[in-house]
Write a protein that holds these residues in place. Structure first.
Motif, PDB file in Angstrom:
ATOM      1  N   THR A  12       0.848  -1.181   0.000  1.00  0.00           N
ATOM      2  CA  THR A  12       0.000   0.000   0.000  1.00  0.00           C
ATOM      3  C   THR A  12       0.889   1.238   0.000  1.00  0.00           C
ATOM      4  O   THR A  12       1.732   1.417   0.884  1.00  0.00           O
ATOM      5  CB  THR A  12      -0.932   0.013   1.229  1.00  0.00           C
ATOM      6  N   ALA A  13       0.685   2.066  -1.010  1.00  0.00           N
ATOM      7  CA  ALA A  13       1.472   3.294  -1.156  1.00  0.00           C
ATOM      8  C   ALA A  13       0.885   4.398  -0.282  1.00  0.00           C
ATOM      9  O   ALA A  13      -0.319   4.404   0.013  1.00  0.00           O
ATOM     10  CB  ALA A  13       1.460   3.740  -2.615  1.00  0.00           C
ATOM     11  N   ASP A  19       1.176   5.363  -8.299  1.00  0.00           N
ATOM     12  CA  ASP A  19       1.764   5.246  -9.631  1.00  0.00           C
ATOM     13  C   ASP A  19       3.280   5.098  -9.562  1.00  0.00           C
ATOM     14  O   ASP A  19       3.873   4.329 -10.314  1.00  0.00           O
ATOM     15  CB  ASP A  19       1.377   6.442 -10.502  1.00  0.00           C
ATOM     16  N   LYS A  20       3.899   5.826  -8.655  1.00  0.00           N
ATOM     17  CA  LYS A  20       5.356   5.713  -8.477  1.00  0.00           C
ATOM     18  C   LYS A  20       5.724   4.321  -7.980  1.00  0.00           C
ATOM     19  O   LYS A  20       6.663   3.697  -8.475  1.00  0.00           O
ATOM     20  CB  LYS A  20       5.866   6.784  -7.516  1.00  0.00           C
ATOM     21  N   LEU A  21       4.960   3.817  -7.007  1.00  0.00           N
ATOM     22  CA  LEU A  21       5.212   2.463  -6.492  1.00  0.00           C
ATOM     23  C   LEU A  21       5.040   1.436  -7.598  1.00  0.00           C
ATOM     24  O   LEU A  21       5.880   0.550  -7.764  1.00  0.00           O
ATOM     25  CB  LEU A  21       4.282   2.153  -5.320  1.00  0.00           C
ATOM     26  N   ALA A  22       3.974   1.554  -8.361  1.00  0.00           N
ATOM     27  CA  ALA A  22       3.741   0.609  -9.458  1.00  0.00           C
ATOM     28  C   ALA A  22       4.877   0.659 -10.467  1.00  0.00           C
ATOM     29  O   ALA A  22       5.325  -0.385 -10.958  1.00  0.00           O
ATOM     30  CB  ALA A  22       2.406   0.908 -10.135  1.00  0.00           C
ATOM     31  N   SER A  23       5.372   1.842 -10.767  1.00  0.00           N
ATOM     32  CA  SER A  23       6.485   1.991 -11.705  1.00  0.00           C
ATOM     33  C   SER A  23       7.741   1.288 -11.190  1.00  0.00           C
ATOM     34  O   SER A  23       8.444   0.609 -11.948  1.00  0.00           O
ATOM     35  CB  SER A  23       6.752   3.478 -11.937  1.00  0.00           C
ATOM     36  N   ALA A  52      -3.422   0.608  -3.322  1.00  0.00           N
ATOM     37  CA  ALA A  52      -2.859  -0.737  -3.227  1.00  0.00           C
ATOM     38  C   ALA A  52      -2.311  -1.219  -4.568  1.00  0.00           C
ATOM     39  O   ALA A  52      -2.906  -0.987  -5.618  1.00  0.00           O
ATOM     40  CB  ALA A  52      -3.906  -1.716  -2.722  1.00  0.00           C
ATOM     41  N   VAL A  53      -1.182  -1.891  -4.493  1.00  0.00           N
ATOM     42  CA  VAL A  53      -0.568  -2.548  -5.646  1.00  0.00           C
ATOM     43  C   VAL A  53      -0.272  -3.981  -5.221  1.00  0.00           C
ATOM     44  O   VAL A  53       0.302  -4.215  -4.159  1.00  0.00           O
ATOM     45  CB  VAL A  53       0.736  -1.832  -6.081  1.00  0.00           C
ATOM     46  N   TRP A  54      -0.687  -4.930  -6.056  1.00  0.00           N
ATOM     47  CA  TRP A  54      -0.480  -6.348  -5.773  1.00  0.00           C
ATOM     48  C   TRP A  54       0.670  -6.892  -6.609  1.00  0.00           C
ATOM     49  O   TRP A  54       0.840  -6.511  -7.769  1.00  0.00           O
ATOM     50  CB  TRP A  54      -1.739  -7.140  -6.089  1.00  0.00           C
ATOM     51  N   ILE A  84       8.008   5.233   0.235  1.00  0.00           N
ATOM     52  CA  ILE A  84       6.701   5.689  -0.253  1.00  0.00           C
ATOM     53  C   ILE A  84       5.575   4.734   0.123  1.00  0.00           C
ATOM     54  O   ILE A  84       4.439   4.900  -0.327  1.00  0.00           O
ATOM     55  CB  ILE A  84       6.719   5.951  -1.782  1.00  0.00           C
ATOM     56  N   LEU A  85       5.869   3.749   0.967  1.00  0.00           N
ATOM     57  CA  LEU A  85       4.841   2.840   1.458  1.00  0.00           C
ATOM     58  C   LEU A  85       4.107   3.467   2.641  1.00  0.00           C
ATOM     59  O   LEU A  85       4.699   4.207   3.423  1.00  0.00           O
ATOM     60  CB  LEU A  85       5.452   1.508   1.895  1.00  0.00           C
TER      61      LEU A  85
END
Length: 104
Positions: A12-13, A19-23, A52-54, A84-85
Motif C-alpha cells: 500500500t502506497a 503510480d510511483k510504487l507501481a512503476s 494498493a498494488v499487488w 513511499i509505502l
C-alpha cells in the motif's frame, strides 16, 4: 507434478504515490524476468483500494526467489519503494503452485 513456489502480496502506497510504487515494481519485474526460475512476476492495481498494488510471483523454487534479490538493481528498487509505502508491507501469502495456464 512439479510444484512451484508462489507469492502473492499487497503493498500500500502513501497517498498519491501509487503510480510511483507501481512503476518501481514494474521495473523490478523487468529486472527479474530473466532470473533463474522466474515464471511469473505480475503487478496489479486494486479497483477497491486506490493506493494498493499487488505483486504475484511464481518461481521454480523458493531458492530461486531468494536469489532474485541478488539481481543487479533489485535492492536499489526496494530502497526506492520503502519510503513511499504507507507503513510496513504486509506479509504476502506463500503458495505452492500446482500448475495452470502459462506455468512451465
Amino acid at each position: 507434478m512439479t510444484k512451484k513456489y508462489g507469492l502473492h502480496g499487497k503493498l500500500t502506497a502513501a497517498a498519491g504515490q501509487k503510480d510511483k510504487l507501481a512503476s518501481i515494481l514494474l521495473e523490478a519485474s523487468r529486472l527479474v524476468s530473466t532470473a533463474k526460475g522466474c515464471q511469473v512476476y505480475l503487478i496489479s492495481e486494486d479497483k477497491n483500494e486506490p493506493d494498493a498494488v499487488w505483486v504475484t510471483e511464481v518461481w521454480d523454487s523458493k531458492e530461486d526467489h531468494d536469489d532474485s534479490l541478488k539481481v543487479a538493481g533489485v535492492r536499489e528498487l526496494i530502497g526506492q519503494a520503502t519510503p513511499i509505502l504507507a507503513g510496513q508491507p504486509q506479509k504476502g501469502q506463500e503458495l505452492t503452485i500446482l500448475g495452470g495456464t502459462g506455468i512451465r
